[in-house]
Design a protein around this motif. Structure first.
Motif, PDB file in Angstrom:
ATOM      1  N   MET A   9       0.820  -1.205   0.000  1.00 40.80           N
ATOM      2  CA  MET A   9       0.000   0.000   0.000  1.00 40.80           C
ATOM      3  C   MET A   9       0.856   1.258   0.000  1.00 40.80           C
ATOM      4  O   MET A   9       1.917   1.303   0.626  1.00 40.80           O
ATOM      5  CB  MET A   9      -0.929  -0.003   1.225  1.00 40.80           C
ATOM      6  N   SER A  10       0.380   2.269  -0.678  1.00 38.42           N
ATOM      7  CA  SER A  10       1.056   3.565  -0.661  1.00 38.42           C
ATOM      8  C   SER A  10       0.995   4.134   0.765  1.00 38.42           C
ATOM      9  O   SER A  10      -0.067   4.155   1.377  1.00 38.42           O
ATOM     10  CB  SER A  10       0.377   4.528  -1.638  1.00 38.42           C
ATOM     11  N   GLY A  11       2.142   4.568   1.251  1.00 35.93           N
ATOM     12  CA  GLY A  11       2.198   5.104   2.610  1.00 35.93           C
ATOM     13  C   GLY A  11       2.558   4.070   3.654  1.00 35.93           C
ATOM     14  O   GLY A  11       2.613   4.384   4.844  1.00 35.93           O
ATOM     15  N   ALA A  12       2.821   2.827   3.231  1.00 34.99           N
ATOM     16  CA  ALA A  12       3.149   1.761   4.184  1.00 34.99           C
ATOM     17  C   ALA A  12       4.646   1.624   4.412  1.00 34.99           C
ATOM     18  O   ALA A  12       5.066   0.828   5.254  1.00 34.99           O
ATOM     19  CB  ALA A  12       2.579   0.426   3.706  1.00 34.99           C
ATOM     20  N   GLY A  13       5.467   2.368   3.657  1.00 32.37           N
ATOM     21  CA  GLY A  13       6.904   2.328   3.892  1.00 32.37           C
ATOM     22  C   GLY A  13       7.723   1.689   2.791  1.00 32.37           C
ATOM     23  O   GLY A  13       8.888   1.340   3.018  1.00 32.37           O
ATOM     24  N   LYS A  14       7.168   1.539   1.592  1.00 34.35           N
ATOM     25  CA  LYS A  14       7.891   0.874   0.508  1.00 34.35           C
ATOM     26  C   LYS A  14       9.160   1.632   0.118  1.00 34.35           C
ATOM     27  O   LYS A  14      10.202   1.026  -0.124  1.00 34.35           O
ATOM     28  CB  LYS A  14       6.995   0.689  -0.710  1.00 34.35           C
ATOM     29  N   SER A  15       9.071   2.948   0.024  1.00 35.85           N
ATOM     30  CA  SER A  15      10.237   3.734  -0.382  1.00 35.85           C
ATOM     31  C   SER A  15      11.366   3.587   0.628  1.00 35.85           C
ATOM     32  O   SER A  15      12.539   3.425   0.259  1.00 35.85           O
ATOM     33  CB  SER A  15       9.861   5.211  -0.539  1.00 35.85           C
ATOM     34  N   TYR A  16      11.020   3.623   1.909  1.00 34.56           N
ATOM     35  CA  TYR A  16      12.061   3.460   2.924  1.00 34.56           C
ATOM     36  C   TYR A  16      12.620   2.045   2.904  1.00 34.56           C
ATOM     37  O   TYR A  16      13.818   1.840   3.140  1.00 34.56           O
ATOM     38  CB  TYR A  16      11.521   3.787   4.320  1.00 34.56           C
ATOM     39  N   THR A  20      16.519   1.080   2.531  1.00 34.97           N
ATOM     40  CA  THR A  20      17.219   0.183   3.447  1.00 34.97           C
ATOM     41  C   THR A  20      17.966  -0.896   2.681  1.00 34.97           C
ATOM     42  O   THR A  20      19.130  -1.200   2.973  1.00 34.97           O
ATOM     43  CB  THR A  20      16.220  -0.469   4.415  1.00 34.97           C
ATOM     44  N   LEU A  21      17.310  -1.486   1.696  1.00 32.27           N
ATOM     45  CA  LEU A  21      17.950  -2.535   0.906  1.00 32.27           C
ATOM     46  C   LEU A  21      19.123  -1.974   0.097  1.00 32.27           C
ATOM     47  O   LEU A  21      20.154  -2.643  -0.061  1.00 32.27           O
ATOM     48  CB  LEU A  21      16.931  -3.189  -0.020  1.00 32.27           C
ATOM     49  N   GLU A  22      18.973  -0.767  -0.389  1.00 31.18           N
ATOM     50  CA  GLU A  22      20.067  -0.147  -1.130  1.00 31.18           C
ATOM     51  C   GLU A  22      21.288   0.034  -0.226  1.00 31.18           C
ATOM     52  O   GLU A  22      22.430  -0.189  -0.646  1.00 31.18           O
ATOM     53  CB  GLU A  22      19.622   1.203  -1.696  1.00 31.18           C
ATOM     54  N   GLN A 140       2.318  -0.267  13.573  1.00 29.87           N
ATOM     55  CA  GLN A 140       2.956   0.033  14.852  1.00 29.87           C
ATOM     56  C   GLN A 140       4.482   0.061  14.737  1.00 29.87           C
ATOM     57  O   GLN A 140       5.188  -0.079  15.735  1.00 29.87           O
ATOM     58  CB  GLN A 140       2.546  -1.025  15.886  1.00 29.87           C
ATOM     59  N   THR A 141       4.984   0.240  13.515  1.00 26.19           N
ATOM     60  CA  THR A 141       6.428   0.163  13.274  1.00 26.19           C
ATOM     61  C   THR A 141       6.923   1.462  12.650  1.00 26.19           C
ATOM     62  O   THR A 141       6.412   1.889  11.618  1.00 26.19           O
ATOM     63  CB  THR A 141       6.752  -1.010  12.327  1.00 26.19           C
ATOM     64  N   ASN A 142       7.935   2.084  13.276  1.00 28.33           N
ATOM     65  CA  ASN A 142       8.507   3.284  12.670  1.00 28.33           C
ATOM     66  C   ASN A 142       9.559   2.893  11.636  1.00 28.33           C
ATOM     67  O   ASN A 142       9.891   1.718  11.479  1.00 28.33           O
ATOM     68  CB  ASN A 142       9.095   4.225  13.734  1.00 28.33           C
ATOM     69  N   VAL A 143      10.105   3.871  10.933  1.00 28.79           N
ATOM     70  CA  VAL A 143      11.003   3.582   9.825  1.00 28.79           C
ATOM     71  C   VAL A 143      12.280   2.892  10.294  1.00 28.79           C
ATOM     72  O   VAL A 143      12.858   2.063   9.583  1.00 28.79           O
ATOM     73  CB  VAL A 143      11.347   4.869   9.037  1.00 28.79           C
ATOM     74  N   TYR A 144      12.747   3.228  11.497  1.00 30.80           N
ATOM     75  CA  TYR A 144      13.978   2.617  11.991  1.00 30.80           C
ATOM     76  C   TYR A 144      13.751   1.148  12.338  1.00 30.80           C
ATOM     77  O   TYR A 144      14.586   0.287  12.041  1.00 30.80           O
ATOM     78  CB  TYR A 144      14.472   3.392  13.217  1.00 30.80           C
ATOM     79  N   GLU A 145      12.626   0.855  12.957  1.00 32.82           N
ATOM     80  CA  GLU A 145      12.288  -0.534  13.268  1.00 32.82           C
ATOM     81  C   GLU A 145      12.069  -1.336  11.992  1.00 32.82           C
ATOM     82  O   GLU A 145      12.488  -2.498  11.898  1.00 32.82           O
ATOM     83  CB  GLU A 145      11.032  -0.575  14.150  1.00 32.82           C
ATOM     84  N   LEU A 146      11.429  -0.729  10.999  1.00 33.66           N
ATOM     85  CA  LEU A 146      11.208  -1.413   9.729  1.00 33.66           C
ATOM     86  C   LEU A 146      12.536  -1.740   9.062  1.00 33.66           C
ATOM     87  O   LEU A 146      12.729  -2.850   8.545  1.00 33.66           O
ATOM     88  CB  LEU A 146      10.354  -0.546   8.801  1.00 33.66           C
ATOM     89  N   GLY A 147      13.459  -0.789   9.079  1.00 29.56           N
ATOM     90  CA  GLY A 147      14.761  -1.023   8.480  1.00 29.56           C
ATOM     91  C   GLY A 147      15.500  -2.175   9.143  1.00 29.56           C
ATOM     92  O   GLY A 147      16.055  -3.046   8.472  1.00 29.56           O
ATOM     93  N   LEU A 148      15.481  -2.200  10.474  1.00 30.25           N
ATOM     94  CA  LEU A 148      16.158  -3.268  11.205  1.00 30.25           C
ATOM     95  C   LEU A 148      15.486  -4.611  10.948  1.00 30.25           C
ATOM     96  O   LEU A 148      16.155  -5.635  10.774  1.00 30.25           O
ATOM     97  CB  LEU A 148      16.145  -2.958  12.709  1.00 30.25           C
ATOM     98  N   LEU A 149      14.164  -4.609  10.900  1.00 31.80           N
ATOM     99  CA  LEU A 149      13.418  -5.843  10.652  1.00 31.80           C
ATOM    100  C   LEU A 149      13.744  -6.406   9.269  1.00 31.80           C
ATOM    101  O   LEU A 149      13.978  -7.610   9.111  1.00 31.80           O
ATOM    102  CB  LEU A 149      11.917  -5.557  10.774  1.00 31.80           C
ATOM    103  N   LEU A 150      13.796  -5.546   8.263  1.00 35.23           N
ATOM    104  CA  LEU A 150      14.109  -5.989   6.903  1.00 35.23           C
ATOM    105  C   LEU A 150      15.526  -6.535   6.813  1.00 35.23           C
ATOM    106  O   LEU A 150      15.758  -7.605   6.240  1.00 35.23           O
ATOM    107  CB  LEU A 150      13.932  -4.829   5.920  1.00 35.23           C
ATOM    108  N   ARG A 151      16.473  -5.814   7.380  1.00 33.18           N
ATOM    109  CA  ARG A 151      17.869  -6.256   7.302  1.00 33.18           C
ATOM    110  C   ARG A 151      18.058  -7.597   7.995  1.00 33.18           C
ATOM    111  O   ARG A 151      18.758  -8.480   7.489  1.00 33.18           O
ATOM    112  CB  ARG A 151      18.793  -5.203   7.922  1.00 33.18           C
ATOM    113  N   THR A 152      17.408  -7.763   9.148  1.00 36.49           N
ATOM    114  CA  THR A 152      17.602  -8.981   9.927  1.00 36.49           C
ATOM    115  C   THR A 152      16.940 -10.179   9.258  1.00 36.49           C
ATOM    116  O   THR A 152      17.562 -11.215   9.043  1.00 36.49           O
ATOM    117  CB  THR A 152      17.036  -8.798  11.343  1.00 36.49           C
TER     118      THR A 152
END
Length: 286
Positions: A9-16, A20-22, A140-152
């Motif tokens: 969904m738009s606004g769910a954090g796809k760009s961030y 993070t992957l980059e 319930q996830t901010n951008v920093y938590e999302l980044g850490l979750l994706l990387r892990t």
């Protein structure tokens, strides 16, 4: 080549998520129409890459969405390590984010009201959410938590082709909707009502000792462990790359944390580093 396709969904954090992957070594391309994915991965500039991340969503056109599952199936024949990740959030959260940023929703030209545009997009992408290897609720996830979750999780899944995460949460902060199994432990004795224990968490020795004194705690833990042992006798048999087991109590600080920790320790010894632990209300991920 490892390929991650980010949608949702738009606004769910796809760009961030792509940012993070980059940062972790992926070559990232955003807003790519699904018809161009197969042509892209055949180009000489792309075939030599080790990691590729592609963002696809409603901006590529509604007509292209239906082709995505078949496109991914064909890509997986050549690149088995291709994962589809779907990001979403509650409609009210998405609307709040758009109101705060004052950006236009991609479907606002079809539905003049923001709430209706969000609902339309969610409905259009519903089939894609069902096809995803991993669905991530960012409500319930901010951008920093999302980044850490994706990387892990992406790191463990790519290394071992399987990632199991135990997650504690509090029902008063809403249950996560991206879980494969949810266990409610609110029936257990609650250390919250013991004044000296209230400020602590389920990771503290005093809480652990107090809970271990109650037979019902052991009985429920054993029941959950036995169920998961039976269901996951062979991780490959579950045919899932990402598996999330959520444990919930009222506040997400005592009972659910203790049970999630105990399950994590047990399955970590059995399955190794592919087992992860997250305490949502404590902002903890390991």
């Amino acid at each position: 080549m490892q390929i991650v396709i980010i949608s949702g969904m738009s606004g769910a954090g796809k760009s961030y998520a792509l940012q993070t992957l980059e940062d972790t070594g992926y070559y990232c391309i955003d807003n790519l129409p699904s018809q161009l994915i197969e042509a892209l991965i055949q180009t000489p500039q792309i075939t030599h890459l080790e990691r590729l991340a592609i963002g696809i969503d409603i901006r590529g056109g509604k007509s292209s969405l239906q082709e995505i599952p078949m496109t991914i199936a064909r890509i997986r024949q050549q690149y088995p390590k291709t994962h589809l990740i779907y990001l979403y959030a509650q409609r009210a959260i998405i609307q709040k984010r758009y109101n705060e940023t004052r950006r236009s929703h991609p479907l606002i030209h079809e539905e003049k009201e923001l709430a209706k545009a969000i609902e339309l997009e969610e409905n259009l992408l519903g089939f894609l959410a069902e096809q995803a290897d991993w669905r991530v609720d960012t409500s319930q996830t901010n951008v920093y938590e999302l980044g850490l979750l994706l990387r892990t999780r992406l790191g463990e899944a790519h290394l071992r082709n399987f990632s199991l995460m135990f997650q504690s949460f509090g029902y008063k902060h809403e249950a996560p909707s991206d879980s494969d199994f949810v266990f409610d432990v609110r029936c257990l004795p609650n250390p919250y009502w013991i004044p000296e224990l209230r400020p602590l968490t389920g990771r503290d020795p005093a809480i652990i000792t107090w809970l271990q004194q109650h037979p019902r705690v052991h009985e429920l833990y054993t029941g959950i462990q036995d169920f998961l042992e039976l269901w996951m006798a062979d991780p490959e048999s579950c045919q899932r790359t990402y598996l999330t087991v959520s444990i919930g109590c009222t506040g997400g600080r005592h009972r659910s944390v203790y049970i999630a920790e105990a399950l994590y320790q047990h399955f970590r010894q059995k399955l190794g580093e592919c087992v992860l632990l997250r305490h949502r209300e404590l902002n903890y991920l390991s």
